[in-house]
Scaffold this motif. Structure first.
Motif, PDB file in Angstrom:
ATOM      1  N   GLN A 109       0.842  -1.190   0.000  1.00  0.00           N
ATOM      2  CA  GLN A 109       0.000   0.000   0.000  1.00  0.00           C
ATOM      3  C   GLN A 109       0.882   1.246   0.000  1.00  0.00           C
ATOM      4  O   GLN A 109       2.037   1.213   0.412  1.00  0.00           O
ATOM      5  CB  GLN A 109      -0.922   0.016   1.218  1.00  0.00           C
ATOM      6  CG  GLN A 109      -0.202   0.102   2.547  1.00  0.00           C
ATOM      7  CD  GLN A 109      -1.076  -0.210   3.744  1.00  0.00           C
ATOM      8  OE1 GLN A 109      -0.863  -1.213   4.422  1.00  0.00           O
ATOM      9  NE2 GLN A 109      -2.046   0.629   4.030  1.00  0.00           N
ATOM     10  N   ILE A 110       0.330   2.362  -0.468  1.00  0.00           N
ATOM     11  CA  ILE A 110       1.066   3.623  -0.499  1.00  0.00           C
ATOM     12  C   ILE A 110       1.369   4.084   0.923  1.00  0.00           C
ATOM     13  O   ILE A 110       0.695   3.689   1.874  1.00  0.00           O
ATOM     14  CB  ILE A 110       0.278   4.706  -1.257  1.00  0.00           C
ATOM     15  CG1 ILE A 110      -1.121   4.896  -0.648  1.00  0.00           C
ATOM     16  CG2 ILE A 110       0.190   4.361  -2.742  1.00  0.00           C
ATOM     17  CD1 ILE A 110      -1.893   6.055  -1.241  1.00  0.00           C
ATOM     18  N   ALA A 111       2.380   4.946   1.065  1.00  0.00           N
ATOM     19  CA  ALA A 111       2.826   5.296   2.407  1.00  0.00           C
ATOM     20  C   ALA A 111       3.648   6.584   2.387  1.00  0.00           C
ATOM     21  O   ALA A 111       3.913   7.164   1.332  1.00  0.00           O
ATOM     22  CB  ALA A 111       3.658   4.151   2.987  1.00  0.00           C
ATOM     23  N   LEU A 112       4.047   7.017   3.591  1.00  0.00           N
ATOM     24  CA  LEU A 112       4.937   8.158   3.778  1.00  0.00           C
ATOM     25  C   LEU A 112       6.145   7.716   4.588  1.00  0.00           C
ATOM     26  O   LEU A 112       6.002   6.972   5.566  1.00  0.00           O
ATOM     27  CB  LEU A 112       4.221   9.285   4.523  1.00  0.00           C
ATOM     28  CG  LEU A 112       3.114  10.021   3.760  1.00  0.00           C
ATOM     29  CD1 LEU A 112       2.271  10.847   4.719  1.00  0.00           C
ATOM     30  CD2 LEU A 112       3.718  10.913   2.687  1.00  0.00           C
ATOM     31  N   MET A 113       7.339   8.189   4.212  1.00  0.00           N
ATOM     32  CA  MET A 113       8.570   7.850   4.924  1.00  0.00           C
ATOM     33  C   MET A 113       9.178   9.104   5.543  1.00  0.00           C
ATOM     34  O   MET A 113       9.313  10.137   4.873  1.00  0.00           O
ATOM     35  CB  MET A 113       9.578   7.193   3.977  1.00  0.00           C
ATOM     36  CG  MET A 113      10.927   6.868   4.637  1.00  0.00           C
ATOM     37  SD  MET A 113      12.109   6.116   3.501  1.00  0.00           S
ATOM     38  CE  MET A 113      11.453   4.440   3.380  1.00  0.00           C
ATOM     39  N   VAL A 114       9.563   9.004   6.810  1.00  0.00           N
ATOM     40  CA  VAL A 114      10.118  10.146   7.533  1.00  0.00           C
ATOM     41  C   VAL A 114      11.515  10.495   7.004  1.00  0.00           C
ATOM     42  O   VAL A 114      12.390   9.627   6.896  1.00  0.00           O
ATOM     43  CB  VAL A 114      10.199   9.849   9.044  1.00  0.00           C
ATOM     44  CG1 VAL A 114      10.873  11.002   9.785  1.00  0.00           C
ATOM     45  CG2 VAL A 114       8.801   9.582   9.606  1.00  0.00           C
ATOM     46  N   THR A 115      11.711  11.774   6.679  1.00  0.00           N
ATOM     47  CA  THR A 115      13.006  12.255   6.181  1.00  0.00           C
ATOM     48  C   THR A 115      13.685  13.219   7.141  1.00  0.00           C
ATOM     49  O   THR A 115      14.898  13.429   7.061  1.00  0.00           O
ATOM     50  CB  THR A 115      12.825  12.980   4.831  1.00  0.00           C
ATOM     51  OG1 THR A 115      11.926  14.092   5.012  1.00  0.00           O
ATOM     52  CG2 THR A 115      12.268  12.043   3.774  1.00  0.00           C
ATOM     53  N   HIS A 116      12.912  13.818   8.072  1.00  0.00           N
ATOM     54  CA  HIS A 116      13.481  14.837   8.967  1.00  0.00           C
ATOM     55  C   HIS A 116      12.577  15.006  10.182  1.00  0.00           C
ATOM     56  O   HIS A 116      11.355  14.885  10.086  1.00  0.00           O
ATOM     57  CB  HIS A 116      13.605  16.179   8.226  1.00  0.00           C
ATOM     58  CG  HIS A 116      14.136  17.299   9.065  1.00  0.00           C
ATOM     59  ND1 HIS A 116      15.458  17.400   9.421  1.00  0.00           N
ATOM     60  CD2 HIS A 116      13.517  18.370   9.636  1.00  0.00           C
ATOM     61  CE1 HIS A 116      15.639  18.475  10.153  1.00  0.00           C
ATOM     62  NE2 HIS A 116      14.484  19.086  10.309  1.00  0.00           N
ATOM     63  N   ILE A 117      13.184  15.295  11.330  1.00  0.00           N
ATOM     64  CA  ILE A 117      12.447  15.614  12.553  1.00  0.00           C
ATOM     65  C   ILE A 117      12.917  16.986  13.025  1.00  0.00           C
ATOM     66  O   ILE A 117      14.115  17.178  13.276  1.00  0.00           O
ATOM     67  CB  ILE A 117      12.696  14.571  13.656  1.00  0.00           C
ATOM     68  CG1 ILE A 117      12.348  13.162  13.149  1.00  0.00           C
ATOM     69  CG2 ILE A 117      11.879  14.908  14.905  1.00  0.00           C
ATOM     70  CD1 ILE A 117      12.706  12.047  14.125  1.00  0.00           C
ATOM     71  N   ASP A 118      11.994  17.963  13.136  1.00  0.00           N
ATOM     72  CA  ASP A 118      12.424  19.306  13.520  1.00  0.00           C
ATOM     73  C   ASP A 118      12.512  19.451  15.044  1.00  0.00           C
ATOM     74  O   ASP A 118      12.256  18.503  15.799  1.00  0.00           O
ATOM     75  CB  ASP A 118      11.541  20.383  12.882  1.00  0.00           C
ATOM     76  CG  ASP A 118      10.147  20.483  13.485  1.00  0.00           C
ATOM     77  OD1 ASP A 118       9.911  19.949  14.583  1.00  0.00           O
ATOM     78  OD2 ASP A 118       9.269  21.114  12.846  1.00  0.00           O
TER      79      ASP A 118
END
Length: 335
Positions: free
Chosen positions: A67-76
Motif C-alpha cells: 500500500q502507499i505510504a509516507l517515509m520520515v526524512t526529517h524531525i524538527d
C-alpha cells in the motif's frame, strides 16, 4: 457460490504493509491458502508464490500486497516530522488524515499556512505525533520509518470503504477464487506481489522466475460515475472491468477476448476498461523474458489512493466467479 469472507477482507484491509515491508499481509495470506495449494514459497524480493499444479497452460495471476505510504526524512526541533512519498500520495487528500507507523504510533498530517491551496505540495506537509520536542519524537520515531493511512474499514451489505483497497481487494479476489476452484488441468501460480506502488517491481522478478504462458493481474481501476468526473465507461456495480489498455500495457487481444468469452458464457456482468493513466503488475509481466500475453481484471474503485477507497461487493463477487471460470477451462493461446 458461498458468500465472501468479510472478516478476512477486513483483516486484510486493516493490516500495516507498505511497499517494501509486506510481511504482515503476506503472513495472513499464507495462513489462509496454505491448505489450498500444492506448494508455496516466498522469493528473495518478498513475493508470495503459491502453485496449484497442473500439466496444462502455465498461468500467472498477480495481485499486489503493498500500500502507499509516507517515509520520515526529517524531525524538527519541536518534534514535527517531514516525509517523502512511497507511491502515489496526494497532498490534498492527505491533509488532516490520521496515519499509523509500524510500532503503532498514530499521528495526524498537517500543512503549513499557505496563500493558496494551489501551493499545497508534499514538502508543505508534516506529521504531528503529539510530542513537544525533537528528543521526545526520536524516542518513538526514527528517520526512514514509514506510516500508512489509519482508519477502520467499513463493510456493509453493498460496499467497502477503506484504505488499502488498492490492492488488497485484488489479493482477496484471488484467494476467494482459489477456495472455490474445481479441478483444472492448468498449472496456476497465484502470486501476491510486493512493491507494485513504487514501480511494479515484485511482478517483474516473479514473472522472470515463473516464465508463464499467460498472465492476468488483479487490481482496482478508476471510474467515471461521480459528478463531473472525467468521462470513463466504468462504474461501480456493473461488474468487474476487463482491461483493454492503460499506460503500462495494451492487453493481449486473445487474453482479453478469452475473459470476455467466459463472462458472457457464464452470464457474469462485466465492463471494458480503457484507463488513460496508471498501470498494474501486468505492465511488467508482459515484458518478461520473451514476452507474456497478459490481461487485467479490475475492480471499479472510487477515491483511489485515499483512506476511503470505495468498491461494491457485487463487483468483487462477480470478479471471483469470473476468475473461477477463467481458470477451470482449457486455455490455448498461440503466442
Amino acid at each position: 457460490m458461498k458468500g465472501l469472507n468479510i472478516e478476512l477482507l477486513k483483516e486484510m484491509l486493516s493490516v500495516y504493509s507498505p511497499s517494501g515491508n509486506e510481511s504482515n499481509i503476506r503472513e495472513i495470506i499464507k495462513e489462509e491458502i496454505d491448505d489450498l495449494v500444492d506448494e508455496m514459497q516466498v522469493d528473495a524480493l518478498g513475493n508470495l508464490i503459491a502453485r496449484k499444479k497442473g500439466n496444462g497452460t502455465k498461468i500467472m495471476l498477480a495481485g499486489h500486497m503493498d500500500q502507499i505510504a509516507l517515509m520520515v526524512t526529517h524531525i524538527d526541533e519541536k518534534g514535527f516530522l517531514r516525509c517523502t512519498n512511497i507511491g502515489g500520495i496526494s497532498p490534498t487528500i492527505s491533509v488532516s488524515q490520521r496515519i499509523i507507523f509500524e510500532n503503532g504510533t498514530i499521528g495526524v498530517i498537517g500543512n503549513e499556512k499557505l496563500e493558496s491551496i494551489k501551493d499545497l505540495k508534499l514538502d508543505k506537509l508534516y506529521i504531528d505525533i503529539g510530542v513537544s520536542s525533537k528528543e521526545e519524537a526520536e524516542k518513538i520515531i526514527t528517520i526512514g520509518d514509514v506510516a500508512v493511512y489509519y482508519s477502520e474499514p467499513i463493510v456493509d451489505n453493498k460496499k467497502v470503504i477503506s484504505q488499502a483497497v488498492d490492492d488488497r481487494i485484488g489479493c482477496f479476489v484471488m484467494i476467494e477464487a482459489l477456495k472455490i476452484l474445481a479441478n483444472t488441468d492448468n498449472d496456476i501460480y497465484f502470486v501476491f506481489t510486493v512493491q507494485e506502488e513504487v514501480g511494479i517491481r515484485g511482478a517483474k522478478t516473479a514473472a522472470f522466475a515463473i516464465e508463464p504462458d499467460i498472465a492476468i493481474a488483479f487490481d482496482v481501476t478508476a471510474t467515471g460515475d461521480t459528478p463531473k468526473a472525467k468521462p470513463m465507461a466504468v462504474q461501480l456495480g456493473s461488474g468487474p472491468a476487463i482491461k483493454v489498455k492503460d499506460n503500462s500495457i495494451l492487453c493481449h487481444p486473445k487474453v482479453k477476448n478469452y475473459m470476455i468469452q467466459q463472462a458472457e458464457k457464464n452470464d457474469i456482468p462485466y465492463q471494458l476498461e480503457v484507463l488513460e493513466y496508471g498501470g498494474t503488475d501486468s505492465g511488467a509481466i508482459h515484458l518478461s523474458r520473451s514476452g507474456v500475453p497478459s490481461g487485467v481484471l479490475s475492480i471499479p474503485c472510487r477515491y483511489l489512493h485515499s483512506n476511503c477507497e470505495m468498491v461494491f461487493l457485487s463487483d468483487v463477487e462477480n470478479a471471483v466467479k469470473l476468475t473461477k471460470h477463467m481458470l477451470e477451462n482449457k486455455i490455448e493461446l498461440n503466442k
